[in-house]
Design a protein around this motif. Structure first.
Motif, PDB file in Angstrom:
ATOM      1  N   GLU A  83      59.853 -42.003  51.435  1.00  0.00           N
ATOM      2  CA  GLU A  83      59.456 -41.450  51.862  1.00  0.00           C
ATOM      3  C   GLU A  83      60.664 -40.639  52.926  1.00  0.00           C
ATOM      4  O   GLU A  83      60.556 -39.828  53.194  1.00  0.00           O
ATOM      5  N   HIS A  84      61.597 -41.879  53.747  1.00  0.00           N
ATOM      6  CA  HIS A  84      62.519 -41.729  54.761  1.00  0.00           C
ATOM      7  C   HIS A  84      63.855 -41.622  54.428  1.00  0.00           C
ATOM      8  O   HIS A  84      63.845 -41.756  53.589  1.00  0.00           O
ATOM      9  N   ASP A  85      64.531 -41.318  55.191  1.00  0.00           N
ATOM     10  CA  ASP A  85      65.844 -41.461  55.136  1.00  0.00           C
ATOM     11  C   ASP A  85      66.665 -42.369  55.672  1.00  0.00           C
ATOM     12  O   ASP A  85      66.301 -42.739  56.495  1.00  0.00           O
ATOM     13  N   ALA A 137      52.285 -48.190  59.791  1.00  0.00           N
ATOM     14  CA  ALA A 137      52.904 -47.876  58.622  1.00  0.00           C
ATOM     15  C   ALA A 137      54.056 -47.159  58.624  1.00  0.00           C
ATOM     16  O   ALA A 137      55.508 -47.642  58.594  1.00  0.00           O
ATOM     17  N   SER A 138      54.087 -46.157  58.729  1.00  0.00           N
ATOM     18  CA  SER A 138      54.925 -44.976  58.030  1.00  0.00           C
ATOM     19  C   SER A 138      55.797 -44.589  59.773  1.00  0.00           C
ATOM     20  O   SER A 138      56.844 -44.190  59.355  1.00  0.00           O
ATOM     21  N   ASP A 139      55.545 -45.013  60.777  1.00  0.00           N
ATOM     22  CA  ASP A 139      56.868 -45.065  61.615  1.00  0.00           C
ATOM     23  C   ASP A 139      57.576 -46.603  61.495  1.00  0.00           C
ATOM     24  O   ASP A 139      58.696 -45.731  62.651  1.00  0.00           O
ATOM     25  N   VAL A 140      57.132 -47.451  61.233  1.00  0.00           N
ATOM     26  CA  VAL A 140      58.445 -48.451  61.094  1.00  0.00           C
ATOM     27  C   VAL A 140      59.338 -48.142  61.038  1.00  0.00           C
ATOM     28  O   VAL A 140      60.463 -48.611  62.065  1.00  0.00           O
ATOM     29  N   TYR A 159      52.327 -38.808  49.406  1.00  0.00           N
ATOM     30  CA  TYR A 159      53.789 -39.395  49.458  1.00  0.00           C
ATOM     31  C   TYR A 159      55.099 -37.884  48.962  1.00  0.00           C
ATOM     32  O   TYR A 159      54.978 -37.768  47.771  1.00  0.00           O
ATOM     33  N   ILE A 160      54.958 -36.985  49.723  1.00  0.00           N
ATOM     34  CA  ILE A 160      55.473 -35.698  49.024  1.00  0.00           C
ATOM     35  C   ILE A 160      56.662 -35.386  48.097  1.00  0.00           C
ATOM     36  O   ILE A 160      56.969 -35.363  47.144  1.00  0.00           O
ATOM     37  N   ALA A 206      58.139 -52.802  56.258  1.00  0.00           N
ATOM     38  CA  ALA A 206      57.865 -51.675  55.437  1.00  0.00           C
ATOM     39  C   ALA A 206      57.112 -51.059  54.127  1.00  0.00           C
ATOM     40  O   ALA A 206      58.576 -52.081  53.201  1.00  0.00           O
ATOM     41  N   GLY A 207      56.207 -50.799  53.437  1.00  0.00           N
ATOM     42  CA  GLY A 207      56.485 -50.480  51.551  1.00  0.00           C
ATOM     43  C   GLY A 207      56.890 -49.602  51.598  1.00  0.00           C
ATOM     44  O   GLY A 207      57.722 -48.540  51.956  1.00  0.00           O
ATOM     45  N   ARG A 208      57.303 -49.928  50.114  1.00  0.00           N
ATOM     46  CA  ARG A 208      59.003 -49.431  49.260  1.00  0.00           C
ATOM     47  C   ARG A 208      57.819 -47.885  49.370  1.00  0.00           C
ATOM     48  O   ARG A 208      58.588 -46.892  49.837  1.00  0.00           O
TER      49      ARG A 208
END
Ligand code: PRT
Ligand code: MG
Length: 215
Positions: free
Chosen positions: A77-79, A53-56, A122-123, A70-72
């Motif tokens: 957490e992404h650029d 999921a976090s790689d999408v 979720y830093i 991808a989830g919000r």
């Protein structure tokens, strides 16, 4: 032109199936049982790739996939520069919450301005949330099972996703603050949007209609 859609297995894949079906896209394999990471569909010009999921967003940003879902929580957490995010699909909904042991006096702790140890994957989102409240926190990065952190003394609180609330309850935790309402979005590589408009735009239209109709 052929298009590639990045999805994670589990709840996002399952809740995306009806949307794909509206676009006459039926996967030829089930990622839960098949070991294939590239899945063909009933449409020869459309294939699915199965990623974490976090790689999408990473696959879509670099153009290795044209579209993704991808989830919000992941997107925060992404650029997301270079991504076009036209549709909130209203699937895989949950809430991002701060939670702690049910015997921990979070309110007193915050009132006193004490330092709080917070464990989360979720830093970025946690850092912004507590900074906006003027709270001092020590963030501890975890990759899963955040619920265990307050039970073992690793942290005072966690930032995690909550849907039914059953996981919190089963571990004697309670939610103390909501950070954000979460759902999944359709994300699109900007170059693909231009170069493959004829294939991509009808998908955006179909997904928008399905999301709007609550299916
Ligand atoms: O599992 P993996 O480490 O590969 O990645 P992932 O956990 O990010 O992926 P996945 O497939 O579990 O979740 C994909 C997306 O679904 C997330 O990015 C969210 O946008 C969305 N989503 C919706 C959820 C939940 N609801 C959810 N409840 N993701 C995770 N959970 C977990 C939560 O972290 C907690 O551990 O479920 C547990 C709480 O559920 P309840 O029902 O007991 O409250
Ligand atoms: Mg998971």
């Amino acid at each position: 032109m052929a298009i590639t859609i990045a999805l994670s297995k589990g709840r996002i894949f399952e809740e995306t199936l009806p949307l794909l079906d509206e676009a006459a896209i039926q996967p030829t394999d089930d990622p839960e049982t098949s070991r294939k990471l590239i899945i063909a569909t009933s449409r020869p010009d459309v294939r699915l790739i199965i990623v974490r999921a976090s790689d999408v967003p990473t696959y879509v940003r670099h153009g290795a996939a044209d579209l993704g879902i991808a989830g919000r929580d992941v997107l925060m957490e992404h650029d997301t520069a270079g991504l076009y995010m036209p549709v909130d699909l209203a699937i895989a909904r949950c809430r991002m919450m701060v939670a702690c042991r049910d015997d921990f006096d979070y309110e007193a702790h915050t009132r006193r301005g004490a330092r709080l140890r917070v464990a989360t994957k979720y830093i970025q989102t946690a850092r912004e949330h507590f900074a906006a409240k003027g709270m001092h926190v020590d963030l501890i990065k975890l990759y899963g099972s955040m619920e265990l952190a307050p039970l073992t003394g690793l942290s005072d609180a966690i930032v995690d996703l909550v849907s039914s609330g059953n996981t919190l309850k089963a571990n004697r935790l309670r939610a103390v603050e909501e950070i954000a309402a979460i759902s999944s979005r359709l994300i699109i590589n900007r170059a693909a949007l231009k170069l493959k408009r004829a294939e991509v735009q009808p998908l955006i239209d179909t997904f928008s209609r399905s999301a709007g109709s609550g299916t």
